[in-house]
Design a protein around this motif. Structure first.
Motif, PDB file in Angstrom:
ATOM      1  N   SER A   1       0.845  -1.195   0.000  1.00 29.42           N
ATOM      2  CA  SER A   1       0.000   0.000   0.000  1.00 29.42           C
ATOM      3  C   SER A   1       0.878   1.242   0.000  1.00 29.42           C
ATOM      4  N   LEU A   2       0.467   2.248  -0.799  1.00 29.88           N
ATOM      5  CA  LEU A   2       1.130   3.547  -0.832  1.00 29.88           C
ATOM      6  C   LEU A   2       0.067   4.639  -0.819  1.00 29.88           C
ATOM      7  N   SER A   3       0.266   5.673   0.005  1.00 32.35           N
ATOM      8  CA  SER A   3      -0.660   6.814   0.062  1.00 32.35           C
ATOM      9  C   SER A   3       0.139   8.104   0.160  1.00 32.35           C
TER      10      SER A   3
ATOM     11  N   PRO B   1       4.958  20.548   7.377  1.00 34.06           N
ATOM     12  CA  PRO B   1       4.802  21.341   6.159  1.00 34.06           C
ATOM     13  C   PRO B   1       5.190  20.599   4.885  1.00 34.06           C
ATOM     14  N   TRP B   2       5.816  19.423   5.017  1.00 35.57           N
ATOM     15  CA  TRP B   2       6.298  18.720   3.835  1.00 35.57           C
ATOM     16  C   TRP B   2       5.305  17.627   3.416  1.00 35.57           C
ATOM     17  N   PRO B   3       5.258  17.268   2.142  1.00 38.94           N
ATOM     18  CA  PRO B   3       4.430  16.136   1.714  1.00 38.94           C
ATOM     19  C   PRO B   3       5.029  14.829   2.223  1.00 38.94           C
ATOM     20  N   THR B   4       4.174  13.834   2.411  1.00 41.20           N
ATOM     21  CA  THR B   4       4.603  12.554   2.964  1.00 41.20           C
ATOM     22  C   THR B   4       4.051  11.394   2.157  1.00 41.20           C
ATOM     23  N   LEU B   5       4.693  10.243   2.317  1.00 39.06           N
ATOM     24  CA  LEU B   5       4.249   9.012   1.677  1.00 39.06           C
ATOM     25  C   LEU B   5       4.119   7.949   2.765  1.00 39.06           C
TER      26      LEU B   5
ATOM     27  N   TYR C   1       7.155   8.318   5.352  1.00 43.13           N
ATOM     28  CA  TYR C   1       8.332   8.931   4.746  1.00 43.13           C
ATOM     29  C   TYR C   1       8.058  10.387   4.387  1.00 43.13           C
ATOM     30  N   ARG C   2       9.082  11.208   4.511  1.00 41.99           N
ATOM     31  CA  ARG C   2       9.020  12.573   4.015  1.00 41.99           C
ATOM     32  C   ARG C   2       9.523  12.593   2.566  1.00 41.99           C
TER      33      ARG C   2
END
Length: 373
Positions: A243-245, A255-259, A271-272
């Motif tokens: 699974s990945l989101s 403030p950063w996008p994450t996975l 993860y950042r």
């Protein structure tokens, strides 16, 4: 041997009986009674005949069907199936809704991708008790390698493009409007591609793919042409990436996008995303029982919150606050399934959570705190 075989046949029939004669419950009851009566009669003693019969019946009953269910009827009616999307010849491995909610893309072990139009037959579907949805298959496209397709997703920035991953490790872009695979729209990842995630902000050009070898690969996808270019690769995460989101937080704390990813090494990892190449840096890892099945997780839809929901092979749904560490991060545990919980999804306002397990049971949970606000 005979008694056990009869029990297996009857259990198989009972499992799929809900799909028969949807508008005639009495006929379904009569069918099961008659099957039970026939199974009491004498059959040949050859065990090979018994096993072949079971195998054939199982294959016939497992033809891919997608069900669309209404769980919150405006008239107070109980949950019900409102549309059946039939056409896949083998198990359906993934589905995705378009941004406009009127198209569905599906993929299957039969090596095909199907595009469906799903529309209400009335502006007020709640007043109709039958056929509230009209579902039509618009297009069928075969995989370029005739391999089983294990995951698929609309590209958020361009819903004419669908990205898929197959059992031969090939990541592919398909224009579902034309049914054509664009030139240079493929990337060889290796292994079996089990999961996909797409960037949903900015240019929407980053895609991540996870395989059964514990690798995650980031790619750049040109929204206009469908060209796919591999960027970064992370190996050695552990088990298969099931699974990945993707999420871009709207908060000062994150403030950063994450996975978010589930790995079949008993872990849920956050993860950042540290650059425009999709490079990943581990932030936190949470223990989750996960070794064998395709366990999935998701972020809650509220953009300012940090809540994560994940399935588990212990049969529970775990709710985790990603802003915390250690045992304090697990804020709730939903128990009701008796088998490994595999899939889950929030509705748009987080008032409902739907979960599904390995035995096919679906439970819809209500967020009472949100409901009373």
């Amino acid at each position: 041997m005979g008694a056990m075989w009869r029990q297996q046949v009857f259990a198989l029939d009972a499992k799929y009986n809900s799909y028969r004669a949807l508008d005639q419950p009495n006929l379904r009851t009569l069918y099961i009674r008659r099957r039970c009566q026939l199974l009491r009669e004498n059959f040949p003693k050859e065990s090979e005949i018994h096993m072949n019969y079971l195998k054939i019946r199982s294959q016939l009953l497992q033809h891919g069907i997608i069900s669309i269910c209404e769980v919150t009827g405006v008239t107070g009616t109980p949950p019900k199936v409102v549309a059946l999307l039939k056409g896949h010849q083998k198990g359906v491995t993934a589905i995705d809704w378009s941004v406009s909610n009127d198209l569905v893309v599906s993929c299957s072990l039969d090596a095909s991708i199907r595009l469906w139009s799903v529309q209400y037959t009335s502006l007020d579907p709640g007043i109709f008790e039958s056929d509230p949805l009209k579902a039509t298959c618009l297009r069928v496209v075969k995989d370029q390698l005739c391999a089983a397709i294990l995951c698929c997703a609309f590209l958020p920035a361009n819903n004419n493009l669908v990205i898929t991953g197959n059992s031969h490790g090939l990541l592919q872009v398909l224009n579902v409007s034309t049914g054509i695979y664009p030139r240079e729209g493929t990337a060889k990842i290796g292994g079996k591609i089990l999961s996909l995630a797409c960037e949903e902000s900015g240019g929407g050009s980053l895609v991540w793919a996870g395989n059964d070898r514990g690798s995650v690969i980031s790619c750049q996808l040109e929204v206009g042409s469908g060209r796919l270019t591999k960027l970064r690769r992370i190996d050695g995460i552990g088990g298969g990436i099931t699974s990945l989101s993707w999420r871009s937080w709207l908060s000062k704390e994150s403030p950063w996008p994450t996975l978010l990813l589930n790995s079949a090494c008993n872990s849920l990892c956050l993860y950042r995303i540290i650059d425009h190449h999709g490079t990943l840096s581990l932030v936190r890892k949470y223990p989750v029982r996960h070794r064998q099945y395709l366990v999935r997780s998701t972020f809650c839809p509220q953009m300012g919150a940090c809540l994560i929901a994940t399935g588990s092979e212990d049969g529970a749904i775990h709710l985790i606050d990603s802003s915390r560490e250690g045992r304090g991060a697990r804020v709730n545990r939903l128990q009701g399934h008796a088998a490994p919980t595999l899939a889950l999804s929030f509705n748009y306002d987080e008032s409902l959570l739907a979960t599904a397990d390995h035995q096919g049971l679906i439970i819809v949970w209500r967020n009472h705190q949100h409901h009373h606000q």
